[in-house]
Design a protein around this motif. Structure first.
Motif, PDB file in Angstrom:
ATOM      1  N   THR A  84      48.547  43.043  33.434  1.00  0.00           N
ATOM      2  CA  THR A  84      48.689  42.286  34.566  1.00  0.00           C
ATOM      3  C   THR A  84      47.299  42.842  35.842  1.00  0.00           C
ATOM      4  OG1 THR A  84      50.942  41.848  34.610  1.00  0.00           O
ATOM      5  CG2 THR A  84      49.673  41.178  36.728  1.00  0.00           C
ATOM      6  N   GLU A 113      44.634  44.548  34.702  1.00  0.00           N
ATOM      7  CA  GLU A 113      43.433  44.211  34.087  1.00  0.00           C
ATOM      8  C   GLU A 113      42.935  42.701  34.606  1.00  0.00           C
ATOM      9  OE1 GLU A 113      42.710  47.064  30.102  1.00  0.00           O
ATOM     10  OE2 GLU A 113      44.189  45.175  30.002  1.00  0.00           O
ATOM     11  N   SER A 114      43.938  41.782  34.408  1.00  0.00           N
ATOM     12  CA  SER A 114      43.543  40.596  34.590  1.00  0.00           C
ATOM     13  C   SER A 114      43.101  40.272  35.869  1.00  0.00           C
ATOM     14  CB  SER A 114      44.628  39.647  34.413  1.00  0.00           C
ATOM     15  OG  SER A 114      45.034  39.721  32.932  1.00  0.00           O
ATOM     16  N   ALA A 146      39.586  41.782  36.853  1.00  0.00           N
ATOM     17  CA  ALA A 146      38.565  41.212  36.092  1.00  0.00           C
ATOM     18  C   ALA A 146      38.486  39.716  37.117  1.00  0.00           C
ATOM     19  CB  ALA A 146      38.982  40.357  34.769  1.00  0.00           C
ATOM     20  N   ARG A 147      39.683  39.107  37.557  1.00  0.00           N
ATOM     21  CA  ARG A 147      39.458  37.796  38.386  1.00  0.00           C
ATOM     22  C   ARG A 147      38.855  38.121  39.739  1.00  0.00           C
ATOM     23  NH1 ARG A 147      44.265  36.888  38.142  1.00  0.00           N
ATOM     24  NH2 ARG A 147      44.901  37.677  40.317  1.00  0.00           N
TER      25      ARG A 147
END
Length: 538
Positions: free
Chosen positions: A124, A126-127, A130-131
């Protein structure tokens, strides 16, 4: 978006035993915290202690706009979060906490009067990064780690830092790619627009060249070690090089069949050859230049001229909508072009992405390429088990290749990706094989005549281009007049136009971001003038 953490009953139950290792010590202004024998916050002055180590770290932050996002390793009781919010009042706080037990302690004892976005699951996190950090515009985030967390979770702390460094490099690639659409490239495109109806678009060869090998050559210093092996390789695959690698290859007696350039600045010196170099050049060598690259690239004689587009907006209006994804330099553009053409396997040569001593380039690379002082370098794994030094810009390219490799493997898992550079950095997802071994395994076949393929490609009609641009000019004029009367309605119309046409979206973006009516009108006038200037060049 992650919300303020609210633990479930089962999470609290599972954390009870571990939370017992957390010792809360009362202090004059609030509690301190010790966890597993390590002092996370001093009870005597937790706010002052947090301020001291935070200010030391923030003092090393590069000058620039205030960050709008803090990425924090470790919750503790939140004293450091108070200092960050005090220093940057409007900042968002996102915290990765490696131990759910401490989330429970924070929720019960926290000293902050505001919510932070708390994440305990690595995927979560990492996501989220990235976002929020990679794909959104804005200042570089501030990164913070509680000192005690380095001792408590050294591997997790290292992983946290390494991941953010890699994502910052990826952000740099994206920003470099976005810069392809900056004013210099747009000004160049206006000067080059007539060529779009006379020169072939190399991307229209998508999938047409068959599964023959591609040697994608960069100007890294290791090219001096194995580049000469490509002398007899023209009937084993297609040699495609970045513009900077052309002269080093020709001095070795190696001629590429295609050269790729994309720079908005004038690097035509890469392409201007002396008598010896001209004699080594393959007949009808393809020069593929970005339509928004410097006009002088198209003025150098001796090449079969062609072009390509770097974003969907330009490709939509000036060709058939195909554009070249790349990492902001000619080497990555050459790699992407080889893949789009359908060449297999994809073999990197001289793509070091690292220093060799103080050198970044092969011998005979044009004088306009200046060797950088390594200064603050980064150690990364090298090919064949070595360790090499690189820098943040080259790290961005490394990460781009790694991501491109992942995408290729998802789309076409049978494609081999090979790093045959004699030295330099290892690239995740690429097998490492010496160039001589690869050449020994490849059959010989009839050399590919790229020029004959390009000659058969359709070209856009200058008449149709003029018609489209006149229509755009009319739309921009109408929007400008509307903005003078009813700005909210004009902004809504701009949004609709940007959705309908990527090129108009590119032209309208500055006006959509304007902070006043006068600034909006100024940007709309500029956009209309750009279209009229393109019309005048056709």
């Amino acid at each position: 978006m992650p919300q303020a953490y609210s633990p479930t009953f089962s999470q609290i139950a599972n954390a009870e035993a571990i939370a017992a290792q957390a010792q809360i010590r009362p202090g004059p202004i609030g509690p301190g915290l010790t966890f597993r024998g390590e002092t996370v916050h001093w009870a005597e002055d937790p706010l002052g202690e947090a301020r001291q180590w935070l200010e030391q770290g923030l003092a090393r932050r590069p000058l620039g706009p205030a960050p709008n996002l803090a990425l924090v390793f470790g919750l503790g009781l939140g004293w450091h979060l108070k200092i960050i919010r005090e220093r940057f009042p409007n900042i968002r706080l996102a915290v990765f906490e490696p131990d759910q037990a401490l989330v429970k302690v924070y929720v019960e004892k926290r000293v902050t009067g505001f919510n932070a976005e708390i994440i305990t699951d690595w995927a979560t996190w990492e996501s989220f990064v990235a976002r929020e950090m990679v794909h959104k515009d804005g200042p570089t985030p501030v990164v913070v780690t509680i000192p005690a967390y380095h001792k408590l979770w050294p591997e997790a702390a290292h992983k946290f830092r390494a991941h953010l460094e890699a994502e910052l490099s990826r952000r740099e690639v994206i920003q470099k790619t976005k810069a392809i659409t900056d004013s210099a490239f747009l000004d160049n495109l206006i000067e080059n627009v007539k060529l779009c109806s006379t020169l072939p678009d190399v991307l229209l060869l998508k999938g047409r060249l068959g599964a023959r090998p591609a040697f994608i050559v960069g100007a890294g210093p290791s090219l001096d070690q194995n580049g000469a092996l490509l002398r007899e390789a023209s009937d084993q695959g297609l040699i495609i090089c970045a513009g900077a690698a052309l002269k080093p290859l020709l001095k070795m007696g190696v001629s590429p069949q295609a050269i790729v350039v994309l720079e908005s600045s004038d690097t035509s010196d890469y392409l201007r050859l002396d008598q010896e170099e001209e004699a080594a050049l393959w007949p009808q060598t393809i020069l593929a230049a970005a339509a928004g690259s410097h006009p002088n690239h198209f003025r150098v004689p001796g090449y079969y001229q062609s072009l390509y587009h770097l974003n969907g907006g330009q490709a939509q209006i000036l060709s058939q909508g195909l554009f070249l994804p790349q990492g902001g330099n000619a080497g990555t553009a050459a790699f992407a072009l080889a893949y789009i053409w359908g060449l297999r396997p994809l073999i990197l040569v001289g793509q070091d992405q690292a220093y060799q001593g103080q050198l970044l380039h092969a011998a005979h690379t044009p004088d306009s390429v200046i060797e950088a002082d390594p200064g603050q370098t980064i150690s990364v794994p090298g090919v064949y088990g070595t360790t090499v030094q690189t820098n943040t810009s080259l790290m961005a390219s490394l990460n781009w290749y790694a991501e491109a490799g992942q995408t290729i493997k998802r789309q076409t898992p049978q494609v081999r990706l090979i790093n045959a550079s004699a030295a330099g950095a290892s690239i995740k997802g690429f097998e490492e094989t010496p160039l001589n071994a690869i050449l020994a395994s490849l059959p010989r076949q009839e050399p590919l005549n790229l020029a004959s393929h390009l000659e058969r490609l359709p070209k856009p009609s200058a008449k149709e281009l003029k018609s489209d641009l006149r229509q755009m000019s009319g739309l921009l004029s109408s929007i400008r007049q509307l903005a003078g009367r009813q700005l909210p309605k004009a902004l809504a119309e701009m949004s609709n136009l940007a959705k309908a046409s990527a090129f108009l979206g590119q032209l309208l973006a500055p006006a959509q971001k304007a902070q006043s009516r006068s600034e909006t009108l100024k940007e709309l006038t500029r956009a209309e003038a750009l279209v009229l200037k393109m019309l005048s060049k056709l």
